[in-house]
Design a protein around this motif. Structure first.
Motif, PDB file in Angstrom:
ATOM      1  N   MET A   1       0.875  -1.168   0.000  1.00  0.00           N
ATOM      2  CA  MET A   1       0.000   0.000   0.000  1.00  0.00           C
ATOM      3  C   MET A   1       0.914   1.220   0.000  1.00  0.00           C
ATOM      4  N   SER A   2       0.614   2.180  -0.872  1.00  0.00           N
ATOM      5  CA  SER A   2       1.393   3.414  -0.933  1.00  0.00           C
ATOM      6  C   SER A   2       0.461   4.559  -1.298  1.00  0.00           C
ATOM      7  N   CYS A   3       0.975   5.782  -1.215  1.00  0.00           N
ATOM      8  CA  CYS A   3       0.139   6.934  -1.539  1.00  0.00           C
ATOM      9  C   CYS A   3       0.967   8.014  -2.223  1.00  0.00           C
ATOM     10  N   ARG A   4       0.282   8.820  -3.033  1.00  0.00           N
ATOM     11  CA  ARG A   4       0.913   9.963  -3.675  1.00  0.00           C
ATOM     12  C   ARG A   4      -0.152  11.014  -3.968  1.00  0.00           C
ATOM     13  N   MET A   5       0.321  12.236  -4.187  1.00  0.00           N
ATOM     14  CA  MET A   5      -0.569  13.358  -4.455  1.00  0.00           C
ATOM     15  C   MET A   5      -0.864  13.421  -5.945  1.00  0.00           C
ATOM     16  N   GLU A   6      -2.162  13.505  -6.294  1.00  0.00           N
ATOM     17  CA  GLU A   6      -2.603  13.694  -7.674  1.00  0.00           C
ATOM     18  C   GLU A   6      -3.749  14.693  -7.674  1.00  0.00           C
ATOM     19  N   ASP A   7      -3.586  15.799  -8.395  1.00  0.00           N
ATOM     20  CA  ASP A   7      -4.628  16.822  -8.506  1.00  0.00           C
ATOM     21  C   ASP A   7      -5.147  17.281  -7.142  1.00  0.00           C
ATOM     22  N   ASN A   8      -4.238  17.613  -6.238  1.00  0.00           N
ATOM     23  CA  ASN A   8      -4.561  18.107  -4.887  1.00  0.00           C
ATOM     24  C   ASN A   8      -5.336  17.111  -4.039  1.00  0.00           C
ATOM     25  N   LYS A   9      -5.225  15.831  -4.361  1.00  0.00           N
ATOM     26  CA  LYS A   9      -5.858  14.776  -3.573  1.00  0.00           C
ATOM     27  C   LYS A   9      -4.833  13.669  -3.380  1.00  0.00           C
ATOM     28  N   VAL A  10      -4.789  13.101  -2.180  1.00  0.00           N
ATOM     29  CA  VAL A  10      -3.881  11.993  -1.920  1.00  0.00           C
ATOM     30  C   VAL A  10      -4.583  10.704  -2.345  1.00  0.00           C
ATOM     31  N   VAL A  11      -3.893   9.905  -3.152  1.00  0.00           N
ATOM     32  CA  VAL A  11      -4.466   8.706  -3.735  1.00  0.00           C
ATOM     33  C   VAL A  11      -3.747   7.480  -3.195  1.00  0.00           C
ATOM     34  N   LEU A  12      -4.520   6.442  -2.866  1.00  0.00           N
ATOM     35  CA  LEU A  12      -3.987   5.184  -2.357  1.00  0.00           C
ATOM     36  C   LEU A  12      -3.745   4.231  -3.522  1.00  0.00           C
ATOM     37  N   PHE A  13      -2.603   3.548  -3.482  1.00  0.00           N
ATOM     38  CA  PHE A  13      -2.248   2.598  -4.526  1.00  0.00           C
ATOM     39  C   PHE A  13      -1.811   1.283  -3.914  1.00  0.00           C
ATOM     40  N   LEU A  14      -1.924   0.230  -4.679  1.00  0.00           N
ATOM     41  CA  LEU A  14      -1.200  -1.004  -4.422  1.00  0.00           C
ATOM     42  C   LEU A  14      -0.040  -0.953  -5.403  1.00  0.00           C
ATOM     43  N   GLU A  15       1.137  -0.775  -4.867  1.00  0.00           N
ATOM     44  CA  GLU A  15       2.312  -0.548  -5.700  1.00  0.00           C
ATOM     45  C   GLU A  15       3.207  -1.770  -5.715  1.00  0.00           C
ATOM     46  N   GLN A  16       3.563  -2.202  -6.915  1.00  0.00           N
ATOM     47  CA  GLN A  16       4.529  -3.288  -7.044  1.00  0.00           C
ATOM     48  C   GLN A  16       5.915  -2.683  -6.882  1.00  0.00           C
ATOM     49  N   TYR A  17       6.674  -3.226  -5.949  1.00  0.00           N
ATOM     50  CA  TYR A  17       8.014  -2.722  -5.680  1.00  0.00           C
ATOM     51  C   TYR A  17       8.897  -3.924  -5.407  1.00  0.00           C
ATOM     52  N   HIS A  18       9.911  -4.108  -6.218  1.00  0.00           N
ATOM     53  CA  HIS A  18      10.713  -5.330  -6.154  1.00  0.00           C
ATOM     54  C   HIS A  18      11.989  -5.192  -5.333  1.00  0.00           C
ATOM     55  N   ASP A  19      12.399  -3.972  -4.998  1.00  0.00           N
ATOM     56  CA  ASP A  19      13.592  -3.778  -4.187  1.00  0.00           C
ATOM     57  C   ASP A  19      13.188  -3.657  -2.724  1.00  0.00           C
ATOM     58  N   ASP A  20      14.158  -3.493  -1.869  1.00  0.00           N
ATOM     59  CA  ASP A  20      13.894  -3.271  -0.454  1.00  0.00           C
ATOM     60  C   ASP A  20      13.406  -1.837  -0.284  1.00  0.00           C
ATOM     61  N   ILE A  21      12.199  -1.635   0.243  1.00  0.00           N
ATOM     62  CA  ILE A  21      11.656  -0.279   0.366  1.00  0.00           C
ATOM     63  C   ILE A  21      12.520   0.604   1.253  1.00  0.00           C
ATOM     64  N   LEU A  22      13.330   0.006   2.102  1.00  0.00           N
ATOM     65  CA  LEU A  22      14.202   0.793   2.976  1.00  0.00           C
ATOM     66  C   LEU A  22      15.249   1.574   2.190  1.00  0.00           C
ATOM     67  N   THR A  23      15.543   1.159   0.980  1.00  0.00           N
ATOM     68  CA  THR A  23      16.546   1.844   0.182  1.00  0.00           C
ATOM     69  C   THR A  23      15.940   2.933  -0.693  1.00  0.00           C
TER      70      THR A  23
ATOM     71  N   GLU B   1     -21.465  -0.439  -0.468  1.00  0.00           N
ATOM     72  CA  GLU B   1     -20.804  -1.702  -0.842  1.00  0.00           C
ATOM     73  C   GLU B   1     -20.009  -1.576  -2.135  1.00  0.00           C
ATOM     74  N   ASN B   2     -19.030  -2.467  -2.277  1.00  0.00           N
ATOM     75  CA  ASN B   2     -18.265  -2.631  -3.520  1.00  0.00           C
ATOM     76  C   ASN B   2     -17.600  -1.356  -4.009  1.00  0.00           C
ATOM     77  N   GLN B   3     -17.142  -0.532  -3.094  1.00  0.00           N
ATOM     78  CA  GLN B   3     -16.455   0.703  -3.460  1.00  0.00           C
ATOM     79  C   GLN B   3     -14.965   0.567  -3.154  1.00  0.00           C
ATOM     80  N   PRO B   4     -14.125   1.319  -3.877  1.00  0.00           N
ATOM     81  CA  PRO B   4     -12.679   1.221  -3.657  1.00  0.00           C
ATOM     82  C   PRO B   4     -12.262   1.732  -2.278  1.00  0.00           C
ATOM     83  N   VAL B   5     -11.185   1.145  -1.793  1.00  0.00           N
ATOM     84  CA  VAL B   5     -10.531   1.646  -0.584  1.00  0.00           C
ATOM     85  C   VAL B   5      -9.713   2.847  -1.033  1.00  0.00           C
ATOM     86  N   GLU B   6      -9.820   3.954  -0.306  1.00  0.00           N
ATOM     87  CA  GLU B   6      -9.160   5.200  -0.695  1.00  0.00           C
ATOM     88  C   GLU B   6      -8.556   5.870   0.527  1.00  0.00           C
TER      89      GLU B   6
END
Length: 185
Positions: A105-127, A164-169
């Motif tokens: 789970m990650s987030c970023r700003m898009e059009d003055n709104k913070v958006v939640l993503f499921l982000e594929q990340y293959h390296d160690d997030i600590l780096t 019901e059946n709405q995205p997690v945001e």
């Protein structure tokens, strides 16, 4: 990343910590310590809707019936410890929520709104220099209601719709028709 280094007396001998170093104008400073304390869990909002994977990279909140409990997303929650905390600032535990070894789970700003993503990340997030997009403050109130606030975008919380059946945001805490409290199972 310097593994198995701890500049404090070992306060918990069974927990392995990793130090994150972030370059700042030629000087290295520590931001977070990762406690190797991974916990498996599921989340359900305070209307009893479970989080399920819809498509490849989207979460939805659905009330599951009967034999469909296998659709619940099994999260892995890892705990992070900030190297320093500003005085009077105790927003809760810092955690990363992942679904598997490379989907976070990650987030970023898009059009003055913070958006939640499921982000594929293959390296160690600590780096990652922008690793705070993966971090959330976990705060439990009462007996069992938990909120997850973005570390990068304070005041924005993981939320579900009352429908019901709405995205997690992500939403501001006072957003109408959004639920920001979860039961952690």
């Amino acid at each position: 990343v310097n593994r198995n280094f701890c500049c404090f007396p070992c306060f918990v001998s069974s927990v392995s910590l990793e130090t994150v170093w972030t370059p700042t104008q030629g000087i290295k400073r520590r931001d977070f310590l990762r406690a190797n304390s991974e916990k498996a869990l599921t989340l359900c909002d305070n209307s009893q809707k479970d989080l399920v994977l819809s498509g490849e990279l989207q979460l939805q909140a659905i009330t599951l019936q009967g034999g469909y409990c296998h659709r619940k997303v099994n999260f892995k929650m890892s705990r992070y410890i900030p190297f320093s905390v500003p005085p009077g600032d105790s927003p809760g535990l810092i955690v990363v929520l992942s679904i598997n070894n490379n989907l976070y789970m990650s987030c970023r700003m898009e059009d003055n709104k913070v958006v939640l993503f499921l982000e594929q990340y293959h390296d160690d997030i600590l780096t990652d220099r922008d690793m705070d997009r993966f971090l959330f403050y976990r705060k439990t109130t009462g007996i069992s209601l938990t909120t997850f606030e973005s570390v990068k975008f304070r005041g924005w919380y993981i939320s579900t719709s009352q429908q019901e059946n709405q995205p997690v945001e992500l939403c501001k805490v006072d957003a109408a028709n959004r639920l920001t409290s979860f039961r952690v199972n």
